[in-house]
Design an enzyme around this catalytic site. Structure first.
Site, PDB file in Angstrom:
ATOM      1  N   ASP A   1      23.221  -2.733  94.511  1.00 48.92           N
ATOM      2  CA  ASP A   1      22.499  -2.180  95.667  1.00 48.92           C
ATOM      3  C   ASP A   1      20.995  -2.208  95.434  1.00 48.92           C
ATOM      4  O   ASP A   1      20.226  -2.658  96.287  1.00 48.92           O
ATOM      5  CB  ASP A   1      22.944  -0.740  95.934  1.00 48.92           C
ATOM      6  CG  ASP A   1      24.340  -0.648  96.510  1.00 48.92           C
ATOM      7  OD1 ASP A   1      24.949  -1.705  96.781  1.00 48.92           O
ATOM      8  OD2 ASP A   1      24.833   0.482  96.683  1.00 48.92           O
TER       9      ASP A   1
ATOM     10  N   LYS B   1      16.721   3.226  95.017  1.00 52.05           N
ATOM     11  CA  LYS B   1      18.102   3.703  94.974  1.00 52.05           C
ATOM     12  C   LYS B   1      18.120   4.757  93.877  1.00 52.05           C
ATOM     13  O   LYS B   1      18.304   4.447  92.697  1.00 52.05           O
ATOM     14  CB  LYS B   1      19.050   2.545  94.655  1.00 52.05           C
ATOM     15  CG  LYS B   1      20.520   2.931  94.611  1.00 52.05           C
ATOM     16  CD  LYS B   1      21.110   3.070  95.995  1.00 52.05           C
ATOM     17  CE  LYS B   1      22.602   3.373  95.908  1.00 52.05           C
ATOM     18  NZ  LYS B   1      23.226   3.473  97.232  1.00 52.05           N
TER      19      LYS B   1
ATOM     20  N   GLY C   1      27.753   0.183 105.650  1.00 57.07           N
ATOM     21  CA  GLY C   1      26.703  -0.837 105.598  1.00 57.07           C
ATOM     22  C   GLY C   1      25.318  -0.273 105.384  1.00 57.07           C
ATOM     23  O   GLY C   1      24.321  -0.884 105.764  1.00 57.07           O
TER      24      GLY C   1
ATOM     25  N   THR D   1      23.507   0.032 102.673  1.00 58.68           N
ATOM     26  CA  THR D   1      22.640  -0.807 101.842  1.00 58.68           C
ATOM     27  C   THR D   1      22.137  -2.012 102.625  1.00 58.68           C
ATOM     28  O   THR D   1      20.957  -2.387 102.519  1.00 58.68           O
ATOM     29  CB  THR D   1      23.392  -1.276 100.583  1.00 58.68           C
ATOM     30  OG1 THR D   1      23.842  -0.137  99.843  1.00 58.68           O
ATOM     31  CG2 THR D   1      22.483  -2.114  99.693  1.00 58.68           C
TER      32      THR D   1
END
Length: 249
Positions: free
Chosen positions: A59, A44, A21, A23
């Protein structure tokens, strides 16, 4: 010669394993800080398994939405790879050059233009990035402390300690660790994990976040963000992550 802009503080979020978890936690923190009035930059640096590499992956898109960040694509998501593999492998198979310096420059630009920056790594610290470089090398070069996200179930003690101790061995500053996905009715292993890790990890426990259920990822982020300020460890989280008290004008 104009003076360089001061760099905002930030955090590099890494995980102990796939599917912890990371992200969601990064996005929830971004949403919480945005709600405090901060300009939050999100990044990212490399995302694999991206269906359309010409655009952001899921993401990066979730992070951008959570922070309401309008930074350019090349800063938020500079490297997008189609294959769902480790970055170094995915890039090699598609004959894409991983420009380490460009990733660092993107992070620098975000830190120049925001109050706080959240960088989410790919997987864990030992994921190969390019050549002989690991995600850990990227975190070190960005000069950001680590926030380690871990799961609460059986095996997390080993994974979390390995991650924290590896970071410390590599002279990477660790702001602390956060357990994510604690169920409403935890089993015995889950119940004992926070206390055991707090005693052994040589870094601070920054929170235990409950598992959130929602119809979509954005709703999960909003629900998780609402839990952050209610954490008994909130003052420690705020101190260790060192986000600014005041917003920029």
């Amino acid at each position: 010669m104009p003076a360089e802009k001061p760099l905002a503080p930030g955090i590099f979020i890494t995980g102990t394993d796939t599917g912890v978890g990371k992200t969601l936690v990064a996005a929830a923190l971004a949403r919480h800080l945005r709600d405090l009035g901060l300009r939050v930059g999100v990044m990212k640096p490399v995302e694999t398994g991206v269906t359309d590499p010409a655009a952001e992956g899921s993401d990066a898109a979730l992070l951008r939405w959570a922070a309401t960040c309008d930074a350019p694509l090349q800063d938020v998501a500079p490297l997008r790879l189609r294959r769902p593999l480790a970055p170094a492998v995915a890039a090699e198979k598609d004959k894409i050059f991983v420009d380490f310096g460009a990733l660092l420059e993107a992070c620098r630009r975000l830190r120049e233009n925001h109050d706080f920056v959240i960088v989410e790594g790919a997987g864990g610290l030992m994921v190969p990035l390019a050549g002989g470089l690991l995600i850990a090398d990227l975190a070190r070069a960005m000069c950001l402390p680590l926030l380690v996200v871990c799961r609460p179930d059986l095996g997390t003690i080993n994974h979390t300690l390995l991650t924290v101790f590896s970071a410390q061995t590599m002279d990477l500053p660790v702001a602390g660790f956060l357990l994510n996905g604690m169920p409403d009715i935890p089993d015995e292993a889950m119940s004992e994990a926070p206390h055991t890790l707090a005693a052994l990890a040589s870094t601070d426990l920054l929170g235990v976040l409950n598992r959130v259920a929602a119809k979509d990822e954005q709703s999960k982020v909003e629900n998780l963000a609402g839990l952050i300020e209610k954490l008994p460890t909130y003052s420690i989280l705020r101190r260790n992550l060192a986000w600014p008290e005041k917003t920029s004008k």
